[in-house]
Motif scaffolding. Structure first.
Motif, PDB file in Angstrom:
ATOM      1  N   LEU A 154      64.399  39.698  32.776  1.00 51.31           N
ATOM      2  CA  LEU A 154      64.426  38.695  32.124  1.00 51.31           C
ATOM      3  C   LEU A 154      66.287  39.336  31.675  1.00 51.31           C
ATOM      4  N   MET A 155      66.321  40.509  30.605  1.00 47.57           N
ATOM      5  CA  MET A 155      67.585  40.273  30.106  1.00 47.57           C
ATOM      6  C   MET A 155      68.765  40.274  30.430  1.00 47.57           C
ATOM      7  N   VAL A 156      67.975  40.239  31.954  1.00 44.64           N
ATOM      8  CA  VAL A 156      70.036  40.221  32.793  1.00 44.64           C
ATOM      9  C   VAL A 156      70.033  38.606  32.421  1.00 44.64           C
TER      10      VAL A 156
ATOM     11  N   ILE B 208      76.100  55.524  25.427  1.00 42.86           N
ATOM     12  CA  ILE B 208      76.877  55.968  27.100  1.00 42.86           C
ATOM     13  C   ILE B 208      75.812  56.187  27.723  1.00 42.86           C
ATOM     14  N   ASP B 209      74.501  57.115  27.658  1.00 43.13           N
ATOM     15  CA  ASP B 209      73.379  57.509  27.821  1.00 43.13           C
ATOM     16  C   ASP B 209      72.662  56.866  28.180  1.00 43.13           C
ATOM     17  N   ASN B 210      72.884  54.583  27.612  1.00 45.42           N
ATOM     18  CA  ASN B 210      71.589  53.793  28.079  1.00 45.42           C
ATOM     19  C   ASN B 210      72.122  53.362  29.461  1.00 45.42           C
ATOM     20  N   HIS B 211      71.324  53.983  29.956  1.00 43.61           N
ATOM     21  CA  HIS B 211      71.646  53.751  31.588  1.00 43.61           C
ATOM     22  C   HIS B 211      71.346  52.066  32.028  1.00 43.61           C
ATOM     23  N   GLN B 212      69.624  52.153  31.666  1.00 45.18           N
ATOM     24  CA  GLN B 212      69.441  50.722  31.903  1.00 45.18           C
ATOM     25  C   GLN B 212      70.141  49.269  31.021  1.00 45.18           C
TER      26      GLN B 212
ATOM     27  N   GLN C 184      73.186  48.924  30.364  1.00 44.47           N
ATOM     28  CA  GLN C 184      74.394  49.291  31.050  1.00 44.47           C
ATOM     29  C   GLN C 184      74.183  48.557  32.643  1.00 44.47           C
ATOM     30  N   ARG C 185      73.119  48.737  32.912  1.00 51.11           N
ATOM     31  CA  ARG C 185      73.456  47.974  34.030  1.00 51.11           C
ATOM     32  C   ARG C 185      72.581  46.702  34.055  1.00 51.11           C
ATOM     33  N   VAL C 186      72.213  46.484  32.631  1.00 53.23           N
ATOM     34  CA  VAL C 186      71.567  45.169  32.841  1.00 53.23           C
ATOM     35  C   VAL C 186      73.294  44.202  32.310  1.00 53.23           C
ATOM     36  N   LEU C 187      74.223  44.645  31.373  1.00 52.28           N
ATOM     37  CA  LEU C 187      75.563  44.411  32.011  1.00 52.28           C
ATOM     38  C   LEU C 187      76.270  44.064  32.568  1.00 52.28           C
ATOM     39  N   GLU C 188      76.187  45.285  33.374  1.00 51.82           N
ATOM     40  CA  GLU C 188      76.976  45.542  34.701  1.00 51.82           C
ATOM     41  C   GLU C 188      76.509  43.679  35.756  1.00 51.82           C
ATOM     42  N   LYS C 189      75.307  43.638  35.987  1.00 53.05           N
ATOM     43  CA  LYS C 189      74.527  43.026  36.546  1.00 53.05           C
ATOM     44  C   LYS C 189      74.629  41.530  36.038  1.00 53.05           C
ATOM     45  N   ALA C 190      74.805  41.688  34.815  1.00 49.29           N
ATOM     46  CA  ALA C 190      75.676  40.282  34.070  1.00 49.29           C
ATOM     47  C   ALA C 190      77.103  39.491  34.725  1.00 49.29           C
ATOM     48  N   GLY C 191      77.478  40.651  35.261  1.00 54.39           N
ATOM     49  CA  GLY C 191      78.957  40.529  35.385  1.00 54.39           C
ATOM     50  C   GLY C 191      79.649  40.893  34.282  1.00 54.39           C
ATOM     51  N   MET C 192      79.401  41.635  33.572  1.00 53.26           N
ATOM     52  CA  MET C 192      80.501  42.826  32.974  1.00 53.26           C
ATOM     53  C   MET C 192      80.699  43.642  33.154  1.00 53.26           C
ATOM     54  N   GLN C 193      82.032  44.273  32.888  1.00 55.90           N
ATOM     55  CA  GLN C 193      82.915  45.806  33.503  1.00 55.90           C
ATOM     56  C   GLN C 193      83.204  46.110  31.816  1.00 55.90           C
TER      57      GLN C 193
ATOM     58  N   LYS D 266      72.544  58.564  10.253  1.00 54.72           N
ATOM     59  CA  LYS D 266      73.056  59.919   9.999  1.00 54.72           C
ATOM     60  C   LYS D 266      73.220  60.598  10.725  1.00 54.72           C
ATOM     61  N   VAL D 267      73.591  59.938  12.365  1.00 52.23           N
ATOM     62  CA  VAL D 267      73.655  60.310  13.621  1.00 52.23           C
ATOM     63  C   VAL D 267      74.585  59.319  14.139  1.00 52.23           C
ATOM     64  N   TRP D 268      75.140  61.051  14.699  1.00 48.14           N
ATOM     65  CA  TRP D 268      77.425  59.726  15.174  1.00 48.14           C
ATOM     66  C   TRP D 268      76.379  59.596  16.683  1.00 48.14           C
ATOM     67  N   ILE D 269      76.648  58.297  16.743  1.00 52.74           N
ATOM     68  CA  ILE D 269      76.219  57.757  18.843  1.00 52.74           C
ATOM     69  C   ILE D 269      78.076  57.589  19.448  1.00 52.74           C
ATOM     70  N   GLU D 270      77.958  57.720  20.766  1.00 50.43           N
ATOM     71  CA  GLU D 270      79.023  57.009  21.850  1.00 50.43           C
ATOM     72  C   GLU D 270      78.585  55.629  22.469  1.00 50.43           C
ATOM     73  N   LEU D 271      79.410  55.187  22.213  1.00 50.35           N
ATOM     74  CA  LEU D 271      79.013  53.922  22.751  1.00 50.35           C
ATOM     75  C   LEU D 271      81.024  53.171  23.526  1.00 50.35           C
ATOM     76  N   ASP D 272      79.858  52.825  24.725  1.00 47.15           N
ATOM     77  CA  ASP D 272      80.503  52.441  25.527  1.00 47.15           C
ATOM     78  C   ASP D 272      81.149  50.663  25.269  1.00 47.15           C
ATOM     79  N   ARG D 273      82.169  50.012  25.083  1.00 51.12           N
ATOM     80  CA  ARG D 273      82.741  48.782  25.873  1.00 51.12           C
ATOM     81  C   ARG D 273      82.549  47.968  26.599  1.00 51.12           C
ATOM     82  N   TYR D 274      81.300  46.712  27.099  1.00 49.62           N
ATOM     83  CA  TYR D 274      81.623  46.136  28.195  1.00 49.62           C
ATOM     84  C   TYR D 274      82.459  44.950  27.316  1.00 49.62           C
ATOM     85  N   ALA D 275      82.708  44.212  28.363  1.00 50.60           N
ATOM     86  CA  ALA D 275      83.420  42.902  28.432  1.00 50.60           C
ATOM     87  C   ALA D 275      83.404  41.635  29.969  1.00 50.60           C
TER      88      ALA D 275
END
Length: 103
Positions: free
Chosen positions: A31-33, A58-62, A64-73, A86-95
């Motif tokens: 659905l989200m793809v 960076i730890d949300n592999h599902q 990441q897969r949605v964005l990749e299946k939609a054509g983002m890199q 109050k918790v720092w999290i790391e984020l990956d950028r897709y485009a």
């Protein structure tokens, strides 16, 4: 079911940032793809956007897969940190660019 939004639209740079959340009851159904693909197409066609970006943990592999299946890199040169409750999290950028290529 879930939410989807365009929460940063930059008309000067012709760029939009998207975000979404889907109830776990609906995971794994594609659905989200489909929603991401539709929003990307809409932004390219009607909003005169030339780049659509999204960030995910960076730890949300599902997600990441949605964005990749939609054509983002994943942009390996761009990562950001965000303070959430109050918790720092790391984020990956897709485009994805209007010419169909990610960055």
């Amino acid at each position: 079911v879930g939410t989807f939004d365009v929460h940063k639209y930059d008309s000067r740079r012709h760029r939009a940032e998207i975000g979404y959340c889907l109830s776990s009851d609906y995971w794994g159904q594609g659905l989200m793809v489909e929603a991401v693909k539709c929003i990307i197409d809409y932004l390219f066609l009607y909003a005169k956007v030339t780049e659509v970006i999204a960030f995910c943990r960076i730890d949300n592999h599902q997600s990441q897969r949605v964005l990749e299946k939609a054509g983002m890199q994943k942009d390996i040169l761009r990562r950001k940190r965000k303070n959430i409750k109050k918790v720092w999290i790391e984020l990956d950028r897709y485009a994805i660019h209007k010419n169909g290529q990610g960055k």
